[in-house]
Design a protein around this motif. Sequence first.
Motif, mmCIF file in Angstrom:
data_model
loop_
_atom_site.group_PDB
_atom_site.id
_atom_site.type_symbol
_atom_site.label_atom_id
_atom_site.label_comp_id
_atom_site.label_asym_id
_atom_site.label_seq_id
_atom_site.Cartn_x
_atom_site.Cartn_y
_atom_site.Cartn_z
ATOM 1 N N UNK A 34 0.835 -1.206 0.000
ATOM 2 C CA UNK A 34 0.000 0.000 0.000
ATOM 3 C C UNK A 34 0.874 1.263 0.000
ATOM 4 N N UNK A 35 1.952 1.256 0.768
ATOM 5 C CA UNK A 35 2.841 2.418 0.844
ATOM 6 C C UNK A 35 3.527 2.706 -0.482
ATOM 7 N N UNK A 36 3.870 1.661 -1.235
ATOM 8 C CA UNK A 36 4.544 1.885 -2.522
ATOM 9 C C UNK A 36 3.540 2.034 -3.662
ATOM 10 N N UNK A 37 2.255 2.025 -3.317
ATOM 11 C CA UNK A 37 1.155 2.221 -4.269
ATOM 12 C C UNK A 37 1.011 1.084 -5.272
ATOM 13 N N UNK A 38 1.325 -0.109 -4.799
ATOM 14 C CA UNK A 38 1.028 -1.324 -5.575
ATOM 15 C C UNK A 38 -0.303 -1.851 -5.052
ATOM 16 N N UNK A 39 -0.895 -2.785 -5.753
ATOM 17 C CA UNK A 39 -2.172 -3.330 -5.272
ATOM 18 C C UNK A 39 -1.912 -4.216 -4.062
ATOM 19 N N UNK A 77 13.251 -13.559 -3.286
ATOM 20 C CA UNK A 77 12.907 -12.275 -2.656
ATOM 21 C C UNK A 77 11.444 -12.206 -2.220
ATOM 22 N N UNK A 78 11.173 -11.306 -1.311
ATOM 23 C CA UNK A 78 9.804 -11.066 -0.853
ATOM 24 C C UNK A 78 9.030 -10.341 -1.938
ATOM 25 N N UNK A 79 7.721 -10.557 -1.972
ATOM 26 C CA UNK A 79 6.857 -9.933 -2.963
ATOM 27 C C UNK A 79 6.951 -8.399 -2.890
ATOM 28 N N UNK A 80 7.101 -7.858 -1.692
ATOM 29 C CA UNK A 80 7.203 -6.398 -1.545
ATOM 30 C C UNK A 80 8.510 -5.866 -2.127
ATOM 31 N N UNK A 81 9.599 -6.617 -1.990
ATOM 32 C CA UNK A 81 10.885 -6.189 -2.550
ATOM 33 C C UNK A 81 10.851 -6.172 -4.075
ATOM 34 N N UNK A 85 10.811 -2.429 -6.716
ATOM 35 C CA UNK A 85 11.742 -2.131 -7.798
ATOM 36 C C UNK A 85 11.064 -1.825 -9.131
ATOM 37 N N UNK A 86 9.796 -2.178 -9.297
ATOM 38 C CA UNK A 86 9.147 -1.992 -10.603
ATOM 39 C C UNK A 86 7.876 -1.159 -10.540
ATOM 40 N N UNK A 87 7.511 -0.681 -9.371
ATOM 41 C CA UNK A 87 6.233 0.008 -9.208
ATOM 42 C C UNK A 87 6.119 1.245 -10.096
ATOM 43 N N UNK A 88 7.206 1.845 -10.476
ATOM 44 C CA UNK A 88 7.152 3.059 -11.300
ATOM 45 C C UNK A 88 6.854 2.767 -12.771
ATOM 46 N N UNK A 89 6.919 1.506 -13.197
ATOM 47 C CA UNK A 89 6.605 1.149 -14.582
ATOM 48 C C UNK A 89 5.122 1.400 -14.839
ATOM 49 N N UNK A 90 4.798 2.148 -15.884
ATOM 50 C CA UNK A 90 3.404 2.511 -16.163
ATOM 51 C C UNK A 90 2.508 1.297 -16.396
ATOM 52 N N UNK A 91 3.051 0.185 -16.843
ATOM 53 C CA UNK A 91 2.253 -1.020 -17.060
ATOM 54 C C UNK A 91 1.875 -1.719 -15.758
ATOM 55 N N UNK A 92 2.481 -1.299 -14.660
ATOM 56 C CA UNK A 92 2.213 -1.946 -13.371
ATOM 57 C C UNK A 92 1.166 -1.208 -12.542
ATOM 58 N N UNK A 93 0.598 -0.142 -13.074
ATOM 59 C CA UNK A 93 -0.406 0.620 -12.332
ATOM 60 C C UNK A 93 -1.561 -0.295 -11.906
ATOM 61 N N UNK A 94 -1.815 -0.359 -10.597
ATOM 62 C CA UNK A 94 -2.906 -1.173 -10.070
ATOM 63 C C UNK A 94 -2.617 -2.655 -10.001
ATOM 64 N N UNK A 95 -1.364 -3.044 -10.202
ATOM 65 C CA UNK A 95 -1.000 -4.462 -10.190
ATOM 66 C C UNK A 95 0.145 -4.719 -9.211
ATOM 67 N N UNK A 108 -1.185 -9.599 -10.270
ATOM 68 C CA UNK A 108 -2.594 -9.593 -9.876
ATOM 69 C C UNK A 108 -2.984 -8.174 -9.514
ATOM 70 N N UNK A 109 -4.275 -7.919 -9.568
ATOM 71 C CA UNK A 109 -4.774 -6.662 -9.034
ATOM 72 C C UNK A 109 -5.477 -6.968 -7.705
ATOM 73 N N UNK A 110 -5.949 -5.952 -7.046
ATOM 74 C CA UNK A 110 -6.546 -6.138 -5.717
ATOM 75 C C UNK A 110 -7.828 -6.959 -5.748
#
Length: 144
Positions: A34-39, A77-81, A85-95, A108-110
């Motif tokens: 949630x803090x890194x704005x991933x789903x 690695x942990x799912x959060x790690x 590293x990739x949350x800024x990729x535009x294709x990852x928005x909401x995933x 996955x999305x939420x």
Amino acid sequence: MTQSELISFLQTKNASLFPKASDVDIISTNNVLQQIRASMLPKFLIDLYSQTSGITLGSACIFGPTEINRGLKYPLPAISDINANIVSNKNMFGKTLFGRNDLFWFATDALGTCYMLDNLTLSVLRKYDEPYKAILDCLIIGKI
């Protein structure tokens, strides 16, 4: 397919299933995502983590809430790690990425909709309505 059928099938294929994750680890992972704005983790992943904190089969893996030392040179690695590293990729928005093999990433999305993503661009190649089918595709393709 149910979660228990998935786990039984993976055991017949000699997949490595790691000890279940603690509730604290799952909650902490959701907070970080949630803090890194991933789903945040959908129900199917939370349920899976109550049985196993990660899965590997051949070169494929399903990431867990914590880093897993597999006795190899590199830990899983942990799912959060992975997602940090990739949350800024535009294709990852909401995933949120939850698995990978040599050919594809799986996200996955939420709401629990899963996606097969291109290994380089992270663009969607396939959409899954059945999350356990996505997990199977991730792990079985990695075994081929």
